[in-house]
Motif scaffolding. Structure first.
Motif, PDB file in Angstrom:
ATOM      1  N   ARG A  50      35.531   3.781  33.660  1.00 47.74           N
ATOM      2  CA  ARG A  50      36.287   3.868  32.402  1.00 47.74           C
ATOM      3  C   ARG A  50      35.399   3.529  31.208  1.00 47.74           C
ATOM      4  O   ARG A  50      35.447   4.197  30.172  1.00 47.74           O
ATOM      5  N   LYS A  51      34.550   2.524  31.344  1.00 49.03           N
ATOM      6  CA  LYS A  51      33.616   2.161  30.273  1.00 49.03           C
ATOM      7  C   LYS A  51      32.502   3.204  30.162  1.00 49.03           C
ATOM      8  O   LYS A  51      32.137   3.623  29.057  1.00 49.03           O
ATOM      9  N   ASP A  52      31.977   3.645  31.297  1.00 44.98           N
ATOM     10  CA  ASP A  52      30.921   4.656  31.291  1.00 44.98           C
ATOM     11  C   ASP A  52      31.399   5.952  30.644  1.00 44.98           C
ATOM     12  O   ASP A  52      30.678   6.577  29.868  1.00 44.98           O
ATOM     13  N   PHE A  53      32.631   6.355  30.969  1.00 51.31           N
ATOM     14  CA  PHE A  53      33.205   7.575  30.410  1.00 51.31           C
ATOM     15  C   PHE A  53      33.396   7.426  28.899  1.00 51.31           C
ATOM     16  O   PHE A  53      33.048   8.321  28.127  1.00 51.31           O
ATOM     17  N   ALA A  54      33.917   6.294  28.457  1.00 52.11           N
ATOM     18  CA  ALA A  54      34.092   6.050  27.025  1.00 52.11           C
ATOM     19  C   ALA A  54      32.747   6.087  26.299  1.00 52.11           C
ATOM     20  O   ALA A  54      32.624   6.699  25.222  1.00 52.11           O
ATOM     21  N   ASN A  55      31.726   5.468  26.886  1.00 53.17           N
ATOM     22  CA  ASN A  55      30.388   5.489  26.279  1.00 53.17           C
ATOM     23  C   ASN A  55      29.851   6.915  26.198  1.00 53.17           C
ATOM     24  O   ASN A  55      29.242   7.295  25.191  1.00 53.17           O
ATOM     25  N   ARG A  56      30.063   7.682  27.247  1.00 52.31           N
ATOM     26  CA  ARG A  56      29.577   9.069  27.264  1.00 52.31           C
ATOM     27  C   ARG A  56      30.272   9.904  26.195  1.00 52.31           C
ATOM     28  O   ARG A  56      29.628  10.700  25.510  1.00 52.31           O
ATOM     29  N   MET A  57      31.569   9.723  26.024  1.00 58.27           N
ATOM     30  CA  MET A  57      32.286  10.465  24.975  1.00 58.27           C
ATOM     31  C   MET A  57      31.765  10.095  23.597  1.00 58.27           C
ATOM     32  O   MET A  57      31.633  10.945  22.731  1.00 58.27           O
ATOM     33  N   GLN A  58      31.448   8.813  23.396  1.00 57.25           N
ATOM     34  CA  GLN A  58      30.879   8.386  22.118  1.00 57.25           C
ATOM     35  C   GLN A  58      29.519   9.041  21.883  1.00 57.25           C
ATOM     36  O   GLN A  58      29.216   9.470  20.778  1.00 57.25           O
ATOM     37  N   GLN A  59      28.692   9.120  22.921  1.00 59.61           N
ATOM     38  CA  GLN A  59      27.378   9.761  22.809  1.00 59.61           C
ATOM     39  C   GLN A  59      27.505  11.242  22.434  1.00 59.61           C
ATOM     40  O   GLN A  59      26.680  11.774  21.702  1.00 59.61           O
ATOM     41  N   LEU A  60      28.520  11.896  22.973  1.00 56.20           N
ATOM     42  CA  LEU A  60      28.656  13.340  22.813  1.00 56.20           C
ATOM     43  C   LEU A  60      29.473  13.767  21.606  1.00 56.20           C
ATOM     44  O   LEU A  60      29.485  14.947  21.264  1.00 56.20           O
ATOM     45  N   LYS A  61      30.150  12.849  20.942  1.00 56.50           N
ATOM     46  CA  LYS A  61      31.135  13.241  19.929  1.00 56.50           C
ATOM     47  C   LYS A  61      30.561  14.057  18.770  1.00 56.50           C
ATOM     48  O   LYS A  61      31.286  14.823  18.158  1.00 56.50           O
ATOM     49  N   ASN A  62      29.297  13.936  18.471  1.00 64.18           N
ATOM     50  CA  ASN A  62      28.693  14.712  17.383  1.00 64.18           C
ATOM     51  C   ASN A  62      27.911  15.927  17.882  1.00 64.18           C
ATOM     52  O   ASN A  62      27.167  16.530  17.123  1.00 64.18           O
ATOM     53  N   HIS A  63      28.096  16.254  19.163  1.00 66.29           N
ATOM     54  CA  HIS A  63      27.320  17.350  19.750  1.00 66.29           C
ATOM     55  C   HIS A  63      28.193  18.458  20.306  1.00 66.29           C
ATOM     56  O   HIS A  63      27.926  18.993  21.373  1.00 66.29           O
ATOM     57  N   GLY A  64      29.260  18.812  19.615  1.00 64.11           N
ATOM     58  CA  GLY A  64      30.079  19.929  20.053  1.00 64.11           C
ATOM     59  C   GLY A  64      31.287  19.520  20.856  1.00 64.11           C
ATOM     60  O   GLY A  64      31.699  18.358  20.839  1.00 64.11           O
ATOM     61  N   PRO A  65      31.851  20.470  21.583  1.00 62.06           N
ATOM     62  CA  PRO A  65      33.113  20.209  22.282  1.00 62.06           C
ATOM     63  C   PRO A  65      32.972  19.187  23.402  1.00 62.06           C
ATOM     64  O   PRO A  65      31.944  19.102  24.057  1.00 62.06           O
ATOM     65  N   LEU A  66      34.008  18.429  23.572  1.00 59.53           N
ATOM     66  CA  LEU A  66      34.044  17.409  24.616  1.00 59.53           C
ATOM     67  C   LEU A  66      34.981  17.855  25.728  1.00 59.53           C
ATOM     68  O   LEU A  66      35.880  17.131  26.123  1.00 59.53           O
TER      69      LEU A  66
END
Length: 160
Positions: A50-66
């Protein structure tokens, strides 16, 4: 796309990418909301996901579709997400499943090729639970024509 019947967890550790259906919501504690279906099963098996997934979404949020991406490997198995809902409390959306299918196709095919039912770039096996039909409350017959666009290296699982 190849339809499989059974428990998708049976291929855990034997596939290249294990995709779980989910939503993009992060709670006040900074954890991804993974409260139902295969997402909940993953959260129970891997307490840090759950923490890893949240961190990954934060990393990707400025790089296109999630809509589709990798979270990280667990016990040597790469796990990723396949979005079906905009919010955990809502039903799955056919339009979001279609975006996730397109994104997965884009990741598996040469750039610019949108429809990937016959050709794919990477010789990898992807396993995905049938999106949107369990806790997403969509009808199988409505989702099937969308996911049929996936190439034959994607195995879609229906739980028995």
């Amino acid at each position: 796309m190849i339809l499989e019947k059974g428990n998708m967890w049976d291929v855990f550790g034997k596939t290249d990418l294990f995709l779980i259906t989910t939503n993009p919501i992060i709670n006040k504690q900074g954890l991804a909301v993974m409260g139902r279906g295969i997402a909940l099963e993953a959260a129970k098996r891997f307490p840090s996901i759950r923490k890893d997934f949240a961190n990954r979404m934060q990393q990707l949020k400025n790089h296109g579709p999630l809509t589709v991406n990798i979270i990280k490997p667990y016990y040597g198995q790469m796990i990723g997400f396949f979005m079906v809902k905009d919010h955990w409390a809502e039903d799955a959306k056919l339009s979001l499943i279609e975006k996730s299918v397109e994104e997965l196709c884009d990741k598996l095919t040469p750039r610019g090729q949108r429809f990937c039912s016959t050709k794919y770039l990477h010789d990898v096996r992807v396993d995905l639970n049938f999106p949107g039909i369990g806790n997403g409350k969509l009808k199988r017959e409505d989702v099937l024509p969308i996911i049929e666009k996936l190439p034959d290296n994607v195995h879609v699982w229906e739980f028995e």
